[in-house]
Design an enzyme around this catalytic site. Structure first.
Site, PDB file in Angstrom:
ATOM      1  CE  LYS A 110      40.399  42.107  38.797  1.00  0.00           C
ATOM      2  NZ  LYS A 110      39.752  42.899  39.864  1.00  0.00           N
ATOM      3  N   GLY A 119      39.605  48.049  39.400  1.00  0.00           N
ATOM      4  CA  GLY A 119      39.380  49.362  39.985  1.00  0.00           C
ATOM      5  C   GLY A 119      39.393  50.449  38.929  1.00  0.00           C
ATOM      6  N   GLY A 122      35.177  47.765  36.532  1.00  0.00           N
ATOM      7  CA  GLY A 122      33.949  48.169  37.214  1.00  0.00           C
ATOM      8  C   GLY A 122      33.649  49.650  37.109  1.00  0.00           C
ATOM      9  CG  ASP A 176      38.893  40.222  42.261  1.00  0.00           C
ATOM     10  OD1 ASP A 176      39.897  40.631  41.639  1.00  0.00           O
ATOM     11  OD2 ASP A 176      38.242  40.933  43.041  1.00  0.00           O
ATOM     12  CE  LYS A 208      40.266  43.658  44.876  1.00  0.00           C
ATOM     13  NZ  LYS A 208      40.052  43.298  43.449  1.00  0.00           N
TER      14      LYS A 208
HETATM   15  N1  LIG Z   1      38.775  46.832  54.136  1.00  0.00           N
HETATM   16  C1  LIG Z   1      38.943  47.282  52.893  1.00  0.00           C
HETATM   17  N2  LIG Z   1      40.182  47.606  52.447  1.00  0.00           N
HETATM   18  C2  LIG Z   1      40.372  48.086  51.207  1.00  0.00           C
HETATM   19  N3  LIG Z   1      39.375  48.290  50.308  1.00  0.00           N
HETATM   20  C3  LIG Z   1      38.110  47.986  50.667  1.00  0.00           C
HETATM   21  C4  LIG Z   1      37.841  47.470  51.976  1.00  0.00           C
HETATM   22  N4  LIG Z   1      36.505  47.254  52.054  1.00  0.00           N
HETATM   23  C5  LIG Z   1      35.969  47.621  50.886  1.00  0.00           C
HETATM   24  N5  LIG Z   1      36.919  48.062  50.036  1.00  0.00           N
HETATM   25  C6  LIG Z   1      36.645  48.532  48.678  1.00  0.00           C
HETATM   26  O1  LIG Z   1      36.988  47.524  47.758  1.00  0.00           O
HETATM   27  C7  LIG Z   1      37.376  48.157  46.533  1.00  0.00           C
HETATM   28  C8  LIG Z   1      38.120  47.198  45.637  1.00  0.00           C
HETATM   29  O2  LIG Z   1      37.231  46.268  45.033  1.00  0.00           O
HETATM   30  P1  LIG Z   1      36.523  46.591  43.640  1.00  0.00           P
HETATM   31  O3  LIG Z   1      35.740  45.398  43.274  1.00  0.00           O
HETATM   32  O4  LIG Z   1      35.826  47.897  43.708  1.00  0.00           O
HETATM   33  O5  LIG Z   1      37.764  46.817  42.657  1.00  0.00           O
HETATM   34  P2  LIG Z   1      38.575  45.779  41.775  1.00  0.00           P
HETATM   35  O6  LIG Z   1      38.149  44.382  42.105  1.00  0.00           O
HETATM   36  O7  LIG Z   1      40.003  46.102  41.889  1.00  0.00           O
HETATM   37  O8  LIG Z   1      38.113  46.144  40.300  1.00  0.00           O
HETATM   38  P3  LIG Z   1      37.053  45.388  39.358  1.00  0.00           P
HETATM   39  O9  LIG Z   1      35.899  45.012  40.255  1.00  0.00           O
HETATM   40  O10 LIG Z   1      36.723  46.415  38.350  1.00  0.00           O
HETATM   41  O11 LIG Z   1      37.740  44.207  38.803  1.00  0.00           O
HETATM   42  C9  LIG Z   1      38.175  49.358  47.017  1.00  0.00           C
HETATM   43  O12 LIG Z   1      38.242  50.377  46.050  1.00  0.00           O
HETATM   44  C10 LIG Z   1      37.423  49.774  48.278  1.00  0.00           C
HETATM   45  O13 LIG Z   1      36.508  50.778  48.001  1.00  0.00           O
HETATM   46 MG   LIG Z   2      36.114  43.788  42.015  1.00  0.00          MG
END
Ligand SMILES: Nc1ncnc2c1ncn2[C@@H]1O[C@H](COP(=O)(O)OP(=O)(O)OP(=O)(O)O)[C@@H](O)[C@H]1O
Ligand SMILES: [Mg+2]
Length: 259
Positions: free
Chosen positions: A7, A10, A44, A161, A216
């Protein structure tokens, strides 16, 4: 061999260099291990940028993007359209035979509206593995956006996710969640190498895991419990370490979500 779902999420689609590097690694991995791979993607940050350009408001609730009627077309355009095609372009450059799809193709992941409050946001449920297995058997790399369609024919925005977990259950596949952070970080912004569910709940209660990471981590525990093995949350930036991670080795990179 069990298929592996990777997956991607970001800001990957905004990072041309990292994106190309990742697909070089995926291409080599595919050749070296001949393992069936499936990519599920979000996007996103690309959607946010587009919303900004169109002066449309971005509202998230518990890490999920609220999707009103006047935004669903734009979000579908961005995720199933430009984001999906952008990833497909990378596979072309690496000579990987690939197919761009959404969750509704082949009814691979079923989708139902979560609530009126969230608008056109779908819950992802186990679907039909036939089409994806057909493609995998023919050695195609399916690249699947997190757009789904309900039984009533309504287009839905699904958290990627959630989509990846539902597909992992559908295909009985392994799953790796790659984001733009190295893994789950603690209060001191240091990497947590492994997490149990009770530790994760505490970090959420303490406000250390927030936003998209709540979704996630919860998705990863759901997958780990159902599939009966650990799930890794790592970064696509760690491209050189990914082959070992894809092969299930421990202590390589990222956070291991313990089943
Ligand atoms: N404890 C944590 N550790 C790491 N990241 C965190 C934490 N809490 C919040 N985050 C945030 O969660 C984000 C990842 O989730 P996000 O939904 O933004 O991205 P993704 O799921 O990879 O992408 P998409 O939603 O586009 O599929 C990180 O970029 C960070 O800003
Ligand atoms: Mg996400």
């Amino acid at each position: 061999m069990r298929p592996l779902i990777i997956k991607l999420g970001g800001a990957l689609l905004d990072n041309k260099e990292d994106l190309t590097k990742l697909f070089v690694v995926i291409s080599k991995y595919k050749k070296n291990y001949q393992r069936p791979l499936v990519i599920v993607h979000g996007g996103g940050s690309m959607v946010d940028a587009l919303m900004d350009r169109l002066s449309l408001p971005v509202v998230r609730r518990n890490g999920l993007r609220v999707t009103p009627a006047d935004q669903i077309d734009v979000i579908v355009g961005s995720l199933a359209g430009s984001s999906n095609t952008k990833l497909l372009s990378e596979t072309k450059k690496q000579n990987i035979a690939s197919v761009g799809l959404c969750l509704a193709d082949g009814n691979s992941v079923k989708v139902k509206q979560i609530s009126e409050e969230l608008g056109y946001v779908g819950e992802a449920k186990v679907g039909d593995p036939t089409l994806i297995n057909l493609l995998l058997n023919a050695n195609y790399l399916p690249i699947i956006s997190s757009i789904g369609i309900t039984e009533e024919g309504q287009m839905m925005n699904v958290n990627a996710d959630h989509a990846a977990v539902a597909l992992a259950k559908t295909l009985d596949a392994d799953l790796i969640l790659l984001s733009d952070v190295i893994g789950v970080l603690n209060a001191d912004k240091q990497l947590i190498e492994s997490l149990t569910e009770s530790q994760a709940d505490q970090l959420i209660a303490d406000g250390i895991i927030t936003d998209g990471m709540i979704v996630k981590v919860k998705s990863a525990f759901e997958a780990a419990t159902t599939l009966g093995h650990s799930i890794d949350i790592a970064s696509w930036k760690a491209a050189d370490k990914l082959p070992d991670l894809f092969n299930g080795k421990s202590g390589i990179t990222g956070t291991r979500i313990i089943a």
